[in-house]
Design an enzyme around this catalytic site. Structure first.
Site, PDB file in Angstrom:
ATOM      1  N   ASP A 171       1.065  -1.241   0.170  1.00  0.00           N
ATOM      2  CA  ASP A 171      -0.006  -0.006   0.310  1.00  0.00           C
ATOM      3  C   ASP A 171       0.972   1.199  -0.263  1.00  0.00           C
ATOM      4  OD1 ASP A 171      -1.326   1.884   0.652  1.00  0.00           O
ATOM      5  OD2 ASP A 171      -2.534   0.760   2.405  1.00  0.00           O
ATOM      6  N   TYR A 213      -1.450   9.920  -3.887  1.00  0.00           N
ATOM      7  CA  TYR A 213      -1.095  11.032  -4.284  1.00  0.00           C
ATOM      8  C   TYR A 213      -0.329  12.311  -3.711  1.00  0.00           C
ATOM      9  CZ  TYR A 213      -6.156   9.237  -6.236  1.00  0.00           C
ATOM     10  OH  TYR A 213      -7.110   8.908  -7.188  1.00  0.00           O
ATOM     11  N   ARG A 246      -0.706  15.709   8.502  1.00  0.00           N
ATOM     12  CA  ARG A 246      -1.168  14.111   8.965  1.00  0.00           C
ATOM     13  C   ARG A 246      -1.009  15.088  10.392  1.00  0.00           C
ATOM     14  NH1 ARG A 246      -2.330   9.164   5.670  1.00  0.00           N
ATOM     15  NH2 ARG A 246      -2.679   9.577   4.051  1.00  0.00           N
ATOM     16  N   ASP A 284      -3.348   2.555  -6.085  1.00  0.00           N
ATOM     17  CA  ASP A 284      -2.340   2.787  -4.371  1.00  0.00           C
ATOM     18  C   ASP A 284      -1.703   1.981  -3.781  1.00  0.00           C
ATOM     19  OD1 ASP A 284      -4.389   2.965  -3.213  1.00  0.00           O
ATOM     20  OD2 ASP A 284      -3.995   4.657  -1.741  1.00  0.00           O
ATOM     21  N   GLU A 285      -2.901   0.561  -4.437  1.00  0.00           N
ATOM     22  CA  GLU A 285      -2.391  -0.956  -3.480  1.00  0.00           C
ATOM     23  C   GLU A 285      -2.171  -1.908  -4.854  1.00  0.00           C
ATOM     24  OE1 GLU A 285      -5.630  -1.672  -0.789  1.00  0.00           O
ATOM     25  OE2 GLU A 285      -6.035   0.175  -0.050  1.00  0.00           O
TER      26      GLU A 285
END
Length: 570
Positions: free
Chosen positions: A19, A24, A56, A111-112
């Site tokens: 992952d 992005y 984050r 994305d995985e």
DNA sequence: ATGGGTCCT
DNA sequence: AGGACCC
């Protein structure tokens, strides 16, 4: 014998789930490294869909409303991420990279990826018995006392996962997280335990511990909202409750297959294979809108969608053979998902194929529009009032271009653009897998720059070794076919008699071979006679097709007995 | 939520 | 063609 127990103890595979961290945002930081050191979010419409880890830390979460994000972190720098082009491009590069490790790589979103590392592990175990140590985190506290050999295999799997993550970092400057387990479900779940830029290994004995950390049955990938709601009605919300629910009740609610499936999932049992993903099987766009009531507006929106869609098709490089129109009618009790769709086949001749693009010329665009409007009228009575709240278009059933520059004709062709799918040149020139491309570069400005053709000599020698063939995407086993081998052109398919054999080079119906005007005569003179023949036949067929298009602009092409049509019908 | 996709019926 | 699932 209870099949459940067989599956429950099957730890024979090694599955790695990879992952890419805040994908992005990482891409945006590659494009603009200044964004690496400041809080940055990727914005789509009014939503900050993802952010870098600096952001984050301030409390920004995935898919946060713009307003909230700005309140929490006024300094956040926002990048518009509505154009998925670069994400898509890098995403496929990563998947292609992973395919070097295993033929079984399955994409999940951009994305995985799942990777079946079983055979890689087995190979590694044959040559290496010492110094095998788990890399990264190990989930859970249970002693692993399974005696099937899974501990060793999975441990090697963690070494491979580490190597893969390192290589992704080196190749693409992307960090990712990984989960290693004996099936896809558990690999994905365990990989989420340590992020970003970390990996977690699960030994089967800790499966329950992992599952019980989930709050709700819908936290299991594979159990979505619909099933979650039904389970709720059955009084089931936790994993434990699902595990212990009477199977007959489950069966009554979902049918035997589904019931078995989800109860297996609740026990960490997932026998689904890692399916090799190739190029997308559909490319589509949809726009929700408020209350479209007039036919003019519909046409307008659809035209806009089509224009945007053609950009994507052009980037993809394949020719679509069906189109689907999706609408959503306004519904006062607007139960979601009240979409309707109609699809129909379209002729490949609609598309103008150039060396690096696929286009719709005006007449084709008009034809397509009327086709689409026909679909529309199958769903909407345009004589009565209506309102539409969503319009979508999508293409499916793609015809893989042969690797255009591996077409004999196009190889020798001077810079002349010809309007025919037999003349397609693929920007992913001479690639060796459906998605493979030349080594990665971060020049995102123009896709062409990354796909420079190989020198002619190399190409030529490769070419004469190849058999002619081509592939529609819905033909089986795409992963086994090399794009470079894919060919649309076929020398003698011009003829319409029934004695065609697919691979014959000669027996043309006209005797003389000439150098086509769009081919370099000097080069032509040097090539073997069979190749001259093929080039000439290619040319003649192109001319025929052009004629056909002129003579029968709208009427469906008769099914001539060509190799192309042989594969096209379906 | 929206706008992509996939696979199963 | 629709539904359920995924991100």
């Amino acid at each position: 014998m209870d099949t459940k127990n067989i599956h429950a103890t099957d730890h024979s595979r090694v599955i790695i789930h990879i992952d890419i961290d805040c994908f992005y945002a990482q891409v945006e930081m590659i494009k603009n490294p200044e964004l690496r050191n400041i809080p940055m979010g990727v914005q789509q419409k009014n939503v900050v869909v993802t952010s870098n880890y600096i952001a984050r830390e301030t409390g920004i979460k995935k898919c946060m409303l713009l307003e909230d994000a700005l309140r929490i972190c006024p300094k956040i720098v926002l990048v518009n991420g509505e154009d998925l082009h670069d994400y898509r491009q890098i995403s496929y590069k990563v998947t292609t990279h992973l395919q070097k490790y295993s033929s079984q790589v399955e994409r999940l979103g951009l994305d995985e990826n799942f990777l079946d590392a079983t055979s890689l592990v087995e190979t590694k175990l044959k040559s290496k018995h010492e110094n095998i140590t788990a890399k990264g985190h190990i989930f859970g506290n249970n002693e692993n006392n399974c005696d099937c050999g899974c501990q060793l295999r999975l441990t090697v799997g963690s070494e491979i996962a580490q190597e893969i993550r390192d290589s992704i970092r080196h190749e693409f400057q992307l960090t990712c997280s990984a989960g290693i387990a004996h099936n896809k479900l558990l690999a994905k779940l365990v990989g989420a335990k340590h992020k970003p830029n970390q990996q977690t290994l699960l030994y089967p004995n800790s499966t329950c511990e992992l599952l019980y950390q989930l709050q709700n049955v819908v936290d299991i990938p594979g159990i979505g909202r619909a099933m979650g709601d039904m389970l709720k009605n059955l009084g089931v919300s936790t994993i434990r409750e699902l595990q212990h629910l009477n199977f007959d009740k489950l069966k009554f609610a979902f049918g035997e297959e589904k019931a078995k499936l989800i109860q297996n999932l609740s026990n960490g049992i997932d026998n689904s294979p890692v399916k090799s993903s190739g190029k997308p099987t559909s490319i589509g766009l949809e726009d929700s809108c408020r209350n479209i009531t007039a036919i003019g507006e519909v046409k307008d929106k659809l035209n806009q969608l089509m224009n945007r869609l053609m950009v994507l098709v052009s980037e993809d490089g394949r020719i679509p053979r069906t189109i689907k129109l999706t609408i959503r009618k306004f519904d006062s009790i607007s139960k979601m998902s009240n979409r309707e769709s109609r699809q129909t086949n379209i002729t490949t001749s609609l598309f103008t194929v150039k060396s690096n693009s696929i286009e719709l010329q005006q007449k084709s665009a008009q034809r397509l529009t009327s086709t689409i409007m026909t679909l529309f009228t199958k769903m909407v009575d345009v004589h009565k009032p209506y309102h539409i709240t969503l319009l979508g278009l999508s293409f499916t059933k793609f015809l893989e271009r042969m690797n255009g520059k591996s077409s004999i004709t196009s190889f020798f062709r001077k810079n002349v653009e010809v309007q025919s799918i037999t003349n397609i040149e693929n920007k992913n020139d001479l690639t060796t897998s459906p998605m493979e491309c030349t080594p990665f570069s971060y020049d995102l400005s123009g896709s062409e720059s990354e796909f420079e053709p190989s020198p002619k000599k190399t190409k030529f020698s490769k070419l004469i070794a190849k058999r002619r063939c081509f592939e529609a995407d819905d033909c089986p086993s795409p992963s086994k076919l090399k794009v470079a081998d894919l060919r649309l052109s076929s020398a003698k398919n011009v003829s319409s008699d029934s004695s065609d054999s697919k691979n014959s080079f000669s027996d043309d119906n006209s005797n003389s071979i000439c150098c086509p005007p769009n081919v370099d005569a000097a080069v032509f003179k040097e090539i073997p006679k069979e190749l001259q023949q093929e080039v000439w036949n290619d040319y003649k067929r192109e001319m025929n097709e052009k004629q056909e298009q002129k003579l029968q602009p709208v009427i469906k092409k008769p099914k001539t007995n060509t190799l192309l049509n042989y594969f096209l019908k379906n």
